[in-house]
Scaffold this motif. Structure first.
Motif, PDB file in Angstrom:
ATOM      1  N   TYR A 255      -4.455  56.389 -21.309  1.00 56.01           N
ATOM      2  CA  TYR A 255      -3.457  57.284 -20.705  1.00 56.01           C
ATOM      3  C   TYR A 255      -2.513  56.440 -19.858  1.00 56.01           C
ATOM      4  CZ  TYR A 255      -7.240  56.672 -17.334  1.00 56.01           C
ATOM      5  OH  TYR A 255      -8.223  56.128 -16.551  1.00 56.01           O
ATOM      6  N   SER A 256      -1.388  57.018 -19.545  1.00 57.77           N
ATOM      7  CA  SER A 256      -0.421  56.338 -18.678  1.00 57.77           C
ATOM      8  C   SER A 256      -0.664  56.762 -17.234  1.00 57.77           C
ATOM      9  CB  SER A 256       1.016  56.713 -19.079  1.00 57.77           C
ATOM     10  OG  SER A 256       1.265  56.341 -20.419  1.00 57.77           O
ATOM     11  N   LEU A 257      -0.264  55.913 -16.305  1.00 60.15           N
ATOM     12  CA  LEU A 257      -0.351  56.274 -14.896  1.00 60.15           C
ATOM     13  C   LEU A 257       0.611  57.414 -14.600  1.00 60.15           C
ATOM     14  CD1 LEU A 257      -0.339  52.778 -13.090  1.00 60.15           C
ATOM     15  CD2 LEU A 257      -2.302  54.120 -13.848  1.00 60.15           C
ATOM     16  N   THR A 258       0.230  58.271 -13.685  1.00 57.54           N
ATOM     17  CA  THR A 258       1.176  59.297 -13.217  1.00 57.54           C
ATOM     18  C   THR A 258       2.257  58.602 -12.398  1.00 57.54           C
ATOM     19  OG1 THR A 258       0.030  59.712 -11.121  1.00 57.54           O
ATOM     20  CG2 THR A 258      -0.698  60.979 -13.043  1.00 57.54           C
ATOM     21  N   GLY A 259       3.344  59.312 -12.144  1.00 58.53           N
ATOM     22  CA  GLY A 259       4.415  58.747 -11.325  1.00 58.53           C
ATOM     23  C   GLY A 259       3.910  58.357  -9.944  1.00 58.53           C
ATOM     24  N   ALA A 260       3.041  59.212  -9.372  1.00 55.24           N
ATOM     25  CA  ALA A 260       2.510  58.936  -8.032  1.00 55.24           C
ATOM     26  C   ALA A 260       1.609  57.703  -8.050  1.00 55.24           C
ATOM     27  CB  ALA A 260       1.742  60.153  -7.512  1.00 55.24           C
ATOM     28  N   GLN A 261       0.805  57.551  -9.115  1.00 54.53           N
ATOM     29  CA  GLN A 261      -0.056  56.370  -9.222  1.00 54.53           C
ATOM     30  C   GLN A 261       0.775  55.103  -9.363  1.00 54.53           C
ATOM     31  OE1 GLN A 261      -2.434  57.799 -12.550  1.00 54.53           O
ATOM     32  NE2 GLN A 261      -4.300  57.669 -11.313  1.00 54.53           N
ATOM     33  N   ALA A 262       1.782  55.152 -10.228  1.00 58.68           N
ATOM     34  CA  ALA A 262       2.628  53.970 -10.443  1.00 58.68           C
ATOM     35  C   ALA A 262       3.337  53.579  -9.145  1.00 58.68           C
ATOM     36  CB  ALA A 262       3.647  54.254 -11.545  1.00 58.68           C
ATOM     37  N   ARG A 263       3.844  54.566  -8.417  1.00 59.60           N
ATOM     38  CA  ARG A 263       4.531  54.299  -7.142  1.00 59.60           C
ATOM     39  C   ARG A 263       3.572  53.656  -6.136  1.00 59.60           C
ATOM     40  NH1 ARG A 263       5.375  59.372  -5.592  1.00 59.60           N
ATOM     41  NH2 ARG A 263       3.589  59.349  -4.169  1.00 59.60           N
ATOM     42  N   THR A 264       2.341  54.197  -6.066  1.00 62.51           N
ATOM     43  CA  THR A 264       1.368  53.691  -5.101  1.00 62.51           C
ATOM     44  C   THR A 264       0.898  52.289  -5.466  1.00 62.51           C
ATOM     45  OG1 THR A 264       0.642  55.942  -4.619  1.00 62.51           O
ATOM     46  CG2 THR A 264      -0.859  54.183  -4.023  1.00 62.51           C
ATOM     47  N   VAL A 265       0.685  52.039  -6.749  1.00 60.69           N
ATOM     48  CA  VAL A 265       0.285  50.696  -7.186  1.00 60.69           C
ATOM     49  C   VAL A 265       1.364  49.686  -6.805  1.00 60.69           C
ATOM     50  CG1 VAL A 265      -0.100  49.232  -9.207  1.00 60.69           C
ATOM     51  CG2 VAL A 265      -1.257  51.448  -9.027  1.00 60.69           C
ATOM     52  N   ALA A 266       2.622  50.058  -6.963  1.00 58.56           N
ATOM     53  CA  ALA A 266       3.724  49.159  -6.600  1.00 58.56           C
ATOM     54  C   ALA A 266       3.730  48.893  -5.093  1.00 58.56           C
ATOM     55  CB  ALA A 266       5.059  49.766  -7.040  1.00 58.56           C
ATOM     56  N   GLU A 267       3.458  49.936  -4.289  1.00 62.94           N
ATOM     57  CA  GLU A 267       3.402  49.754  -2.830  1.00 62.94           C
ATOM     58  C   GLU A 267       2.282  48.793  -2.454  1.00 62.94           C
ATOM     59  OE1 GLU A 267       5.006  54.240  -1.518  1.00 62.94           O
ATOM     60  OE2 GLU A 267       2.855  53.800  -1.574  1.00 62.94           O
ATOM     61  N   ILE A 268       1.132  48.962  -3.089  1.00 59.02           N
ATOM     62  CA  ILE A 268      -0.019  48.102  -2.784  1.00 59.02           C
ATOM     63  C   ILE A 268       0.252  46.662  -3.222  1.00 59.02           C
ATOM     64  CG2 ILE A 268      -2.435  47.664  -3.365  1.00 59.02           C
ATOM     65  CD1 ILE A 268      -2.768  50.748  -3.534  1.00 59.02           C
ATOM     66  N   GLU A 269       0.830  46.497  -4.422  1.00 57.47           N
ATOM     67  CA  GLU A 269       1.161  45.142  -4.894  1.00 57.47           C
ATOM     68  C   GLU A 269       2.096  44.443  -3.920  1.00 57.47           C
ATOM     69  OE1 GLU A 269       1.699  43.577  -9.064  1.00 57.47           O
ATOM     70  OE2 GLU A 269       2.026  45.728  -9.386  1.00 57.47           O
ATOM     71  N   GLY A 270       3.078  45.206  -3.416  1.00 56.60           N
ATOM     72  CA  GLY A 270       4.013  44.642  -2.442  1.00 56.60           C
ATOM     73  C   GLY A 270       3.312  44.218  -1.166  1.00 56.60           C
ATOM     74  N   ASP A 271       2.338  45.034  -0.702  1.00 56.09           N
ATOM     75  CA  ASP A 271       1.569  44.691   0.498  1.00 56.09           C
ATOM     76  C   ASP A 271       0.722  43.442   0.270  1.00 56.09           C
ATOM     77  OD1 ASP A 271       2.591  46.878   1.782  1.00 56.09           O
ATOM     78  OD2 ASP A 271       0.756  48.074   1.708  1.00 56.09           O
ATOM     79  N   LEU A 272       0.055  43.381  -0.879  1.00 54.28           N
ATOM     80  CA  LEU A 272      -0.841  42.260  -1.165  1.00 54.28           C
ATOM     81  C   LEU A 272      -0.073  40.946  -1.270  1.00 54.28           C
ATOM     82  CD1 LEU A 272      -3.233  43.862  -3.840  1.00 54.28           C
ATOM     83  CD2 LEU A 272      -3.740  43.409  -1.436  1.00 54.28           C
ATOM     84  N   ALA A 273       1.186  41.027  -1.642  1.00 57.11           N
ATOM     85  CA  ALA A 273       1.991  39.814  -1.813  1.00 57.11           C
ATOM     86  C   ALA A 273       2.448  39.221  -0.481  1.00 57.11           C
ATOM     87  CB  ALA A 273       3.206  40.105  -2.695  1.00 57.11           C
ATOM     88  N   GLN A 274       2.178  39.933   0.621  1.00 55.14           N
ATOM     89  CA  GLN A 274       2.571  39.452   1.947  1.00 55.14           C
ATOM     90  C   GLN A 274       1.419  38.682   2.599  1.00 55.14           C
ATOM     91  OE1 GLN A 274       5.810  40.072   2.764  1.00 55.14           O
ATOM     92  NE2 GLN A 274       5.824  41.081   0.749  1.00 55.14           N
ATOM     93  N   ALA A 275       1.758  37.738   3.474  1.00 61.08           N
ATOM     94  CA  ALA A 275       0.724  37.008   4.214  1.00 61.08           C
ATOM     95  C   ALA A 275       0.078  37.891   5.272  1.00 61.08           C
ATOM     96  CB  ALA A 275       1.324  35.766   4.856  1.00 61.08           C
ATOM     97  N   GLN A 276       0.828  38.894   5.753  1.00 60.05           N
ATOM     98  CA  GLN A 276       0.262  39.854   6.709  1.00 60.05           C
ATOM     99  C   GLN A 276      -0.771  40.713   6.003  1.00 60.05           C
ATOM    100  OE1 GLN A 276       3.242  42.402   8.297  1.00 60.05           O
ATOM    101  NE2 GLN A 276       3.522  41.215  10.158  1.00 60.05           N
ATOM    102  N   PRO A 277      -1.950  40.926   6.602  1.00 54.56           N
ATOM    103  CA  PRO A 277      -2.958  41.757   5.923  1.00 54.56           C
ATOM    104  C   PRO A 277      -2.476  43.201   5.733  1.00 54.56           C
ATOM    105  CG  PRO A 277      -3.926  40.521   7.746  1.00 54.56           C
ATOM    106  CD  PRO A 277      -2.446  40.379   7.875  1.00 54.56           C
ATOM    107  N   MET A 278      -2.705  43.724   4.544  1.00 53.35           N
ATOM    108  CA  MET A 278      -2.371  45.122   4.264  1.00 53.35           C
ATOM    109  C   MET A 278      -3.276  46.046   5.073  1.00 53.35           C
ATOM    110  SD  MET A 278      -2.508  47.162   0.588  1.00 53.35           S
ATOM    111  CE  MET A 278      -4.225  46.782   0.253  1.00 53.35           C
ATOM    112  N   LEU A 279      -2.693  47.107   5.585  1.00 51.11           N
ATOM    113  CA  LEU A 279      -3.453  48.199   6.206  1.00 51.11           C
ATOM    114  C   LEU A 279      -2.882  49.480   5.627  1.00 51.11           C
ATOM    115  CD1 LEU A 279      -3.809  47.511  10.056  1.00 51.11           C
ATOM    116  CD2 LEU A 279      -5.642  47.936   8.432  1.00 51.11           C
TER     117      LEU A 279
END
Length: 685
Positions: A255-279
């Motif tokens: 199945y494909s990700l829902t729009g909300a899942q895709a948006r959230t995954v992108a937010e998390i990927e952006g956080d993980l790419a930072q040196a600051q720890p994600m919260l």
């Protein structure tokens, strides 16, 4: 370390005059173990005691305080009352009635011919005046003048009058503290100082200005603590986790990700790419696909050469996640392991070695995964499931497990009202999965009276005959009744008498392997009905189970009902939820059940739950690991929280934080309202 100036308030409750072992017990039942607990045990209402010199029929229905002289005591031989005839200063008669108890007690309390100060509700009985069970009878030298008297939440063995006396002692021990509220805000609101506010609320529970001030203080301390935690986390040395996509590309999702899942995954990927720890807090309704989002986040960490850990609140949920991720990651070069409190010996040693040498990429488990003996080669991401069960201090503790602060993703399937999200997770960024995957059918919810329980059992029989499976949840049991376990055992026995060995029972006091065996039998279809206490609220995923019966549903809060209902509707078949209610319903219980019948939207339910619960029960935070609020009601929370957040931000950004003049006072507020755990972690980490 708590400042010395607060020590008198944090002494044990036995430091109060008159509190010995006997009185300490009812206080303990109310959660009042220290002087500060008594001070913050605010009254919920009041009685106006009208002082009178003479009896007057016009006062019938009012609570009066008057000096009376007992003239005659009449005792009943049967079940009738003991009647004390008494007169006021003008010679007018009134009957003081006592039902039950020994008549000698009334004679001792009201000796003939000796004036006493009496208070109680004056009533008419025919043409005669009477007071049934006076609230108090005192010698004149102990007399109280009357006026407004606070009414407190009580436990057996306590009276409101005694509670008020203890509160007065607690306030006497309260020191004058420097002001922590921004001066301009304080002037605009016209609030008294915190100690004056405390005294005013206990003296007059209708003093909304004083009550609002105290609620604000608590919320301000809460917001300041969360901001300090966030500031600390943001300033810690972290590391960027940038995945190359190789593992995610190997996933064969049907199945494909829902729009909300895709948006959230992108937010998390952006956080993980930072040196600051994600919260980040991930909110999603039951079935919205949070586990898949977390799985993708963990794959990013593994792609980047780090390890990930998933913390679950129960063994059932931990092992459920293990099976789900093993199915999802089938064929991927990703090693997943589980560690709970019951894993011993060679199994445990093997897991510990795999974590230390890095051969285990993802670890799932309960609190055991953060014990001192558990060391990771390179922990980069921590995922906390059912986040509402863990407090701020625990969130910080998880991050201290790695040499470099790991990223943190917290998840909750309990949709949280926006106000409470700010109150309990103010240090975190928030993502919402507000979209359901296609194919999920809404659950049909029906409310049915307990009187029709036989019809429910018949419907269950038809459901089983058609190859279906079902949950039967036994009620939250009130203190005066048998335990919830006994209720579940009785229900299981009743259903077994009807349906035989297709009935299974699971509850929180079962040993792990025994519980797992029952759950496995239900998952495989060997059992048709799983009778349970609320242990199944989270962590059970059986798509063929399309019916859930919840007994005494009116005793549950909306959030818990919604969680329980989410055990069904997990497959493609149509699902049903039967809410079995008691005979007589209060207005709030009726509104809760009506909303459950009307909607499956967890976010709407959460907002309405906050409105209906009013003061006190905010998502059951006292039981769930969050700090909880003692002084801020739901109504005041919505009004004051944004103001408190702005004031706390002003303190940090403009007024020098905890090192400035106002910050010194604010530090006292953090300790006074017990929001200092984050500050201690901040200093140590």
């Amino acid at each position: 370390m708590r400042p010395d100036i607060l020590n008198p308030l944090f002494a044990e409750v036995t430091a109060l005059k008159g509190v010995g072992p006997a009185l300490a017990k009812p206080l303990d039942r109310l959660g009042l173990a220290r002087v500060v607990d008594v001070a913050f045990h605010l009254p919920t209402g009041f009685i106006d005691r009208i002082a009178r010199e003479d009896l007057d029929m016009a006062d019938a229905g009012r609570t009066i305080v008057i000096t009376l002289t007992p003239r005659e005591i009449r005792s009943s031989n049967g079940r009738g009352p003991t009647r004390v005839q008494a007169t006021d200063a003008a010679g007018n008669y009134v009957s003081l009635l006592y039902f039950g108890g020994h008549p000698g007690w009334a004679k001792k309390l009201l000796p003939i011919g000796e004036p006493r100060r009496v208070s109680g509700k004056l009533d008419m009985y025919g043409q005669d005046l009477q007071i049934v069970h006076p609230d108090y009878v005192l010698p004149l030298d102990e007399a109280e003048p009357g006026g407004r008297e606070a009414i407190y939440p009580l436990s057996e063995g306590l009276t409101s009058r005694r509670m008020g006396q203890l509160a007065a002692q607690a306030i006497e021990r309260a020191p004058d503290l420097p002001e922590w509220i921004e001066p301009g805000l304080l002037a605009r609101k016209g609030w008294p100082g915190w100690r004056e506010a405390l005294a005013r609320v206990h003296a007059d529970p209708s003093d909304t200005v004083a009550r609002t001030r105290l609620a604000y203080d608590e919320l301000f301390a809460n917001q300041l603590a969360l901001m300090l935690v966030r500031q600390s986390s943001r300033s810690r040395r972290g590391r960027a986790l940038i995945g190359d996509g190789r593992l995610r590309d190997m996933l064969a999702l049907p199945y494909s990700l829902t729009g909300a899942q895709a948006r959230t995954v992108a937010e998390i990927e952006g956080d993980l790419a930072q040196a600051q720890p994600m919260l980040r807090l991930l909110q999603g309704d039951v079935g919205a696909g949070k586990t898949l989002v977390a799985a993708l986040a963990m794959l990013v960490a593994v792609e980047a050469g780090a390890q990930a850990a998933l913390l679950a609140p129960t063994e059932i949920l931990a092992r459920q996640h293990l099976e789900s991720l093993r199915r999802l990651f089938a064929g991927l070069p990703v090693e997943i392991a589980v560690l709970t409190g019951r894993d011993k010996g060679r199994v445990r040693e093997s897991v510990l070695m795999g974590l230390a040498d890095g051969s285990i990429h993802i670890l799932i488990g309960t609190h055991a995964i953060f014990q001192q003996a558990v060391t990771y080669r390179d922990l980069g991401l921590v995922v906390v499931d059912e986040q509402h069960r863990f407090g701020v201090a625990q969130r910080m503790m998880l991050q201290a497990k790695a040499g470099v602060a790991p990223h943190l993703l917290a998840m909750t399937a309990t949709p949280i009202p926006r106000t409470l999200t700010l109150a309990n997770y103010g240090e975190m960024d928030v993502s919402r999965l507000d979209e359901m995957p296609p194919g999920r059918q809404p659950i049909q919810t029906t409310v049915i009276s307990q009187d029709r329980l036989a019809d429910v059992v018949e419907a269950l029989g038809r459901h089983l005959a058609n190859g279906g499976q079902a949950y039967w949840v036994c009620p939250l049991v009130e203190e005066s009744e048998k335990s919830d376990l006994a209720a579940a055992e009785d229900r299981a026995a009743t259903l077994k008498a009807r349906f035989g060995d297709r009935i299974g029972l699971v509850h929180g006091r079962m040993k792990g392997p025994e519980k797992d065996a029952v759950m496995a039998a239900f998952s495989s279809g060997a059992l048709g009905v799983l009778v349970a206490t609320t242990v199944i609220e989270v962590g059970v995923d059986v798509p063929n189970a399309t019916l859930i019966v919840i007994e005494h549903a009116d005793r549950f809060g909306l959030a818990q009902l919604h969680q329980l209902r989410g055990r069904v509707g997990r497959g493609s078949g149509k699902s049903n939820c039967l809410l079995v209610r008691s005979g007589a319903l209060g207005e709030t219980a009726r509104a809760r059940l009506a909303l459950m019948r009307e909607t499956n939207d967890g976010f709407r339910i959460a907002e309405e739950d906050l409105r209906l619960r009013g003061s006190g029960e905010l998502l059951g935070t006292r039981q769930s690991g969050e700090e909880g609020f003692r002084l801020a009601t739901a109504e005041l929370l919505s009004e004051l929280l944004p103001v408190a957040a702005d004031d706390a931000r002003l303190l940090i950004d403009r007024d020098g934080g905890l090192s400035g003049a106002r910050g010194t006072a604010a530090r006292l507020a953090l300790y006074l309202f017990e929001r200092d755990a984050g500050v201690a972690l901040l200093r140590s980490g």
